[in-house]
Design a protein around this motif. Structure first.
Motif, PDB file in Angstrom:
ATOM      1  N   GLY A  60      38.070  22.687  85.155  1.00 55.87           N
ATOM      2  CA  GLY A  60      38.016  23.942  85.920  1.00 55.87           C
ATOM      3  C   GLY A  60      37.761  25.267  84.944  1.00 55.87           C
ATOM      4  N   ASP A  61      38.741  26.145  84.713  1.00 60.11           N
ATOM      5  CA  ASP A  61      38.435  27.408  83.905  1.00 60.11           C
ATOM      6  C   ASP A  61      38.607  27.281  82.633  1.00 60.11           C
ATOM      7  OD1 ASP A  61      38.155  28.717  86.317  1.00 60.11           O
ATOM      8  OD2 ASP A  61      40.296  29.263  86.496  1.00 60.11           O
ATOM      9  N   SER A  71      33.801  25.366  85.471  1.00 61.47           N
ATOM     10  CA  SER A  71      33.638  25.825  87.011  1.00 61.47           C
ATOM     11  C   SER A  71      32.533  26.717  87.005  1.00 61.47           C
ATOM     12  CB  SER A  71      35.051  26.546  87.315  1.00 61.47           C
ATOM     13  OG  SER A  71      35.587  27.603  86.683  1.00 61.47           O
TER      14      SER A  71
END
Length: 240
Positions: free
Chosen positions: A8-9, A25
Motif C-alpha cells: 500500500g502506502d 500504491s
C-alpha cells in the motif's frame, strides 16, 4: 505489482538525486494508468517502445508501463519503433519515432502525464515479451520473474529491508528495483556514490542491504550492519 496491494502506502522507491519518492500504491497507479494510455495511443501487443530514461524513480515506471500494456520496452535507441518514452525529449534521438512521451516538458513531445487518466489496465501479461537491451534478445515476463524469485530467495530480502542501489547501469539498476519491490522492500536509488557517501546514505536511511559495483562492494565488505551484494549477481543468471 503483486506486492502493491499488500504494501500500500509503504515506500517503494526513493530517488536520492531528484528527491522523488513513490509508494507501492502510487507506483501501481502510475504503471496501470500509463499502460492504459499507451494502449489508447495505439500500442499493440509485442510492439517495441524505446525507453530512453536514466536510472531513477521514473525508469521502472516507464519500463513497467510498456510491459504491463503488452509492449516490449527497449532500453536505449536500438531498432525501429513508433513510440518512445524519454526523460527529456531530444529531437535527434526521436527522429524516426511517431510519438514521444517525455517526463519533463520538451518541444515536440507529449507530457508523460497525458497517458495517465482514470482508466487502468488491471491485468498485465504474465508471459510473453517484456524487455530488450539490443532490440534482438528479448526477455519475457516469466523468465524475468522466475529469476527474480530465485535471487530474492538466495539473498533473503524481506519487506522490512531497505536496499541501497549504488549501481549505474540502467538494466542492472532496474533489476535491483524489481528485486527489492518483489520482496516488498524499500529501494533507495543512489547515483554512483563514493565509499563515504554510500556509508553516510546507509546510516541516514537505516539500510540493511547495498548492491554496488565490485570495487565499491569489496570496500564495503566487513560492515557489521550492511549485507553487501556485487551488482553482477543480479544479472549473472541471465548471461549478462
Amino acid at each position: 505489482m503483486a506486492a502493491a496491494p499488500i504494501q500500500g502506502d509503504q515506500t517503494a522507491v526513493s530517488d536520492v538525486r531528484t528527491g522523488e519518492v513513490l509508494s507501492y500504491s502510487q507506483f501501481m497507479r502510475r504503471v496501470t494508468r500509463a499502460a492504459a494510455g499507451l494502449r489508447r495511443q495505439g500500442l499493440r501487443y509485442g510492439e517495441h517502445v524505446l525507453v530512453d530514461v536514466p536510472l531513477g524513480a521514473t525508469l521502472p515506471v516507464a519500463v513497467h508501463s510498456v510491459a504491463w500494456a503488452g509492449g516490449v520496452a527497449v532500453l536505449g535507441h536500438t531498432g525501429p519503433a513508433r513510440m518512445m518514452i524519454t526523460q527529456r525529449h531530444d529531437r535527434a534521438a526521436g527522429a524516426d519515432v511517431e510519438q514521444v512521451f517525455s517526463f519533463q516538458p520538451a518541444p515536440g513531445a507529449k507530457p508523460f502525464g497525458e497517458l495517465l487518466n482514470d482508466r487502468t489496465v488491471e491485468f498485465g501479461p504474465l508471459a510473453g515479451p517484456a524487455i530488450t537491451l539490443d532490440g534482438e534478445r528479448v526477455y519475457d515476463h516469466d523468465e524475468l520473474a522466475t529469476d527474480l524469485r530465485r535471487l530474492a530467495a538466495r539473498l533473503v530480502i524481506s519487506k522490512d529491508d531497505v536496499v541501497i542501489s549504488a549501481v549505474s547501469e540502467p538494466f542492472r539498476g532496474l533489476r535491483v528495483v524489481d528485486l527489492a519491490m518483489m520482496s516488498g522492500a524499500h529501494v533507495v536509488i543512489a547515483h554512483e556514490p563514493s565509499l563515504v557517501g554510500c556509508r553516510v546514505l546507509a546510516a541516514e536511511r537505516r539500510a540493511t542491504i547495498v548492491v554496488a559495483p565490485y570495487e565499491l562492494a569489496r570496500r564495503l565488505l566487513g560492515d557489521p550492519i550492511l549485507r553487501v551484494v556485487d551488482e553482477r549477481a543480479v544479472v549473472s543468471s541471465l548471461g549478462l
